[in-house]
Design a protein around this motif. Structure first.
Motif, PDB file in Angstrom:
ATOM      1  N   TYR A   1     -35.297  24.211 -36.178  1.00 52.70           N
ATOM      2  CA  TYR A   1     -34.663  23.150 -37.208  1.00 52.70           C
ATOM      3  C   TYR A   1     -36.191  22.367 -37.434  1.00 52.70           C
ATOM      4  O   TYR A   1     -36.729  21.809 -36.336  1.00 52.70           O
ATOM      5  CB  TYR A   1     -33.758  22.023 -36.581  1.00 52.70           C
ATOM      6  CG  TYR A   1     -32.539  22.756 -36.269  1.00 52.70           C
ATOM      7  CD1 TYR A   1     -31.432  23.286 -37.434  1.00 52.70           C
ATOM      8  CD2 TYR A   1     -32.156  22.903 -34.711  1.00 52.70           C
ATOM      9  CE1 TYR A   1     -30.291  23.830 -36.860  1.00 52.70           C
ATOM     10  CE2 TYR A   1     -31.036  23.688 -34.436  1.00 52.70           C
ATOM     11  CZ  TYR A   1     -30.215  24.104 -35.465  1.00 52.70           C
ATOM     12  OH  TYR A   1     -28.828  24.811 -35.136  1.00 52.70           O
TER      13      TYR A   1
ATOM     14  N   ILE B   1     -27.813  17.274 -35.245  1.00 48.80           N
ATOM     15  CA  ILE B   1     -28.079  18.500 -34.806  1.00 48.80           C
ATOM     16  C   ILE B   1     -28.070  18.560 -33.258  1.00 48.80           C
ATOM     17  O   ILE B   1     -27.443  19.668 -32.641  1.00 48.80           O
ATOM     18  CB  ILE B   1     -29.549  19.109 -35.372  1.00 48.80           C
ATOM     19  CG1 ILE B   1     -29.658  18.988 -36.923  1.00 48.80           C
ATOM     20  CG2 ILE B   1     -29.873  20.223 -34.769  1.00 48.80           C
ATOM     21  CD1 ILE B   1     -31.040  19.258 -37.478  1.00 48.80           C
TER      22      ILE B   1
ATOM     23  N   ARG C   1     -34.111  26.437 -40.258  1.00 46.18           N
ATOM     24  CA  ARG C   1     -33.519  25.358 -41.455  1.00 46.18           C
ATOM     25  C   ARG C   1     -34.572  24.184 -41.542  1.00 46.18           C
ATOM     26  O   ARG C   1     -34.777  23.630 -40.377  1.00 46.18           O
ATOM     27  CB  ARG C   1     -32.206  24.947 -41.195  1.00 46.18           C
ATOM     28  CG  ARG C   1     -31.167  26.048 -40.633  1.00 46.18           C
ATOM     29  CD  ARG C   1     -30.142  26.324 -42.084  1.00 46.18           C
ATOM     30  NE  ARG C   1     -29.692  27.487 -41.963  1.00 46.18           N
ATOM     31  CZ  ARG C   1     -28.478  28.242 -41.420  1.00 46.18           C
ATOM     32  NH1 ARG C   1     -28.075  27.066 -40.600  1.00 46.18           N
ATOM     33  NH2 ARG C   1     -28.097  29.290 -41.483  1.00 46.18           N
TER      34      ARG C   1
ATOM     35  N   MET D   1     -27.011  22.145 -41.384  1.00 49.10           N
ATOM     36  CA  MET D   1     -27.908  22.959 -41.024  1.00 49.10           C
ATOM     37  C   MET D   1     -27.726  23.676 -39.837  1.00 49.10           C
ATOM     38  O   MET D   1     -28.277  24.619 -39.475  1.00 49.10           O
ATOM     39  CB  MET D   1     -29.250  21.793 -40.599  1.00 49.10           C
ATOM     40  CG  MET D   1     -29.822  21.564 -41.707  1.00 49.10           C
ATOM     41  SD  MET D   1     -31.045  19.910 -41.354  1.00 49.10           S
ATOM     42  CE  MET D   1     -32.447  20.820 -40.881  1.00 49.10           C
TER      43      MET D   1
END
Ligand code: FAD
Length: 454
Positions: A5, A21, A101, A314
């Motif tokens: 990420y 996340i 992402r 995400m």
């Protein structure tokens, strides 16, 4: 392989996304690129820092421990180019990062007026901590400042300078302050308090030129030819989303372009048009289902909410971002002010674009509704002011200045679209005791809802 990420921007949206996340994916690799040397701090808090009410170290929402818990890799750099097809972001100096992402949470920057003299020492803006420090460095007793602009930021700078004993001239392009959000009585209340604090307000006045000597500001000239000597000029005429990365991403291949208008266009899951690229916060132009328009917000709470939804998505989930009723609790000329829902309309000449701490959602009043009965105003004392915008059977918005007792009931009634038909006529009576009516109605409404739900 752990997911990679990448988040560009460590502000309200970026930090909320990183936290989210990590809560969903303990093994993923999270890299955060930020070009702000001061890290993650409260931008709304800068007003209190300027006024000397809060020390700098109290502006940081995360402790070192919080950061360690998130296992982030922080990269202090500027992201300079995005290649969505290759899933790669270039950073200064000459390096690059790849991602599975990506979140663009790049915020917004002050727009500059087109006047001569902007490059002189002593011209300031108020975007970030570095700007606040610069203003403090230049603020001494005996100095004179000119502030140009509107909305919350201009006022914060006026008050910060005033608190530092800098004599301050405040230029307004028309005849009142923040005309597309406040009503005339509210503007007057703010202006009156500023004047009492010693601020000189210049109505119908525009900046034509900043004059300098030896590279430093020595004065300004107004558009009607007046010369005002000063050492400092602060400009707060609005902001623009930081879209450089998104804009240059489409230059090579339209197939992987990140579509932009005034901000980065995102769908309801906060994904942009480019695969695996999300956007949140000031930079995102997201759908507002109640008006059907894609709107910009520059509110801390919106950036956090969007960062959370983007973070969830995400990690492969499919959450829809449902905009809450725009809300800001701020201070205008020392008066605590809560703005909820739809309260105004049109443009403010002092802020051609969007101000900070602002929402386009506040200005969606239809002209027909705004001009007729539904807008009610009640001023209780010189210090307190309450305005409620009444729709057909719901409350559309409210602005509460001073005493905040009724803010919470109003927030709930507005955000839950409570049917206020039982008290509508009483609200419209000229001598209506709005606070009492609304608070009592909320208590009953809450009780009924609790009974229905149990
Ligand atoms: C002075 C001031 C007063 C405010 N008052 C209020 C208020 O009263 N109420 C309220 O609700 N909101 C207020 N706001 C607005 C609120 O702070 C913002 O809406 C919020 O911070 C937006 O969060 P964000 O994450 O989108 O952007 P930001 O918090 O601006 O963070 C963006 C980050 O991205 C970094 N960045 C940008 N581009 C790049 C790049 N290419 N490479 C690397 N890093 C990059 C920036 O350095 C920054 O650190 C105020 C803001 C300011 C500045």
């Amino acid at each position: 392989m752990p997911q990679r990420y990448l988040i560009v921007g460590l502000g309200a949206a970026g930090a909320a996304a990183a936290e989210t996340i990590r809560s969903q994916d303990p093994a993923g690799e999270i890299v955060v690129v930020s070009d702000d040397a001061h890290g993650y701090y409260s931008r709304p808090g800068l007003a209190y820092y300027l006024a000397g009410e809060v020390p700098e170290h109290m502006l940081h929402p995360f402790s070192d421990h919080d950061f360690r818990r998130l296992h982030l890799r922080q990269v202090p750099a500027r992201a300079t180019r995005l290649d969505p097809a290759a899933h790669r972001v270039e950073i200064d100096p000459g390096d690059s990062l790849s991602y599975d992402r990506l979140l663009l949470a790049t915020g917004s920057l002050a727009t500059e007026p087109s006047v001569p003299g902007l490059d002189l020492e002593g011209v300031v803006k108020q975007d970030d901590m570095e700007d606040a420090r610069r203003i403090l460095k230049l603020s001494h007793r005996g100095r004179v400042a000119v502030v140009v602009g509107g909305g919350i930021t201009a006022l914060e700078v006026v008050e910060g300078l005033n608190a530092r004993h800098v004599h301050t001239h405040y230029f307004l392009r028309r005849d009142r302050y923040w005309s597309n959000v406040l009503d005339p009585a509210e503007s007057k209340l703010v202006e009156h308090r500023l004047r009492e604090e010693g601020v000189e307000i210049h109505y119908n006045t525009d900046l034509a030129q900043i004059r300098g000597a030896g590279g430093h500001v020595v004065g300004v000239t107004t558009s009607d030819g007046r010369a005002i000597p000063c050492n400092l000029v602060a400009v707060a005429i609005g902001v623009r989303p930081r879209m450089e990365l998104a804009v240059n991403a489409g230059l090579r291949s339209t197939a992987s372009a990140v579509e932009t208008q005034r901000g980065i266009l995102v769908n309801q899951t906060l994904q942009s048009s480019a695969p695996d690229v999300f956007a949140a916060g000031d930079v995102a132009q997201a759908l507002d289902p109640s008006s059907g328009k894609r709107l910009l917000n520059t509110l801390w709470s919106v950036a956090v909410a969007q960062g959370r939804v983007a973070g969830l998505n995400m990690t492969g989930q499919a959450h829809v971002y449902v905009p809450g009723v725009p809300l800001n609790v701020t201070r205008l000329a020392g008066l605590t002010t809560t703005i909820i829902g739809t309260v105004g309309r049109g443009r403010d000449e002092d802020v051609p674009g969007l101000a900070r701490g602002d929402s386009e959602g506040w200005r969606q009043l239809a002209d027909s509704a705004a001009g007729m009965g539904p807008v009610m105003v009640q001023t209780d004392t010189a210090e307190n002011h309450l305005r409620v915008v009444l729709g057909e059977n719901t409350l559309l918005g409210a602005l509460v200045m001073g005493d905040q007792t009724v803010s919470r009931p109003l927030y709930h009634l507005i955000s839950q679209r409570a049917d206020v038909t039982p008290i509508r006529n009483r609200l419209l009576e000229p001598a209506a005791r709005l606070e009492e009516l609304l608070t009592n109605f909320w208590i009953d409404w809450r009780r009924q809802h609790a009974a229905q739900e149990s």
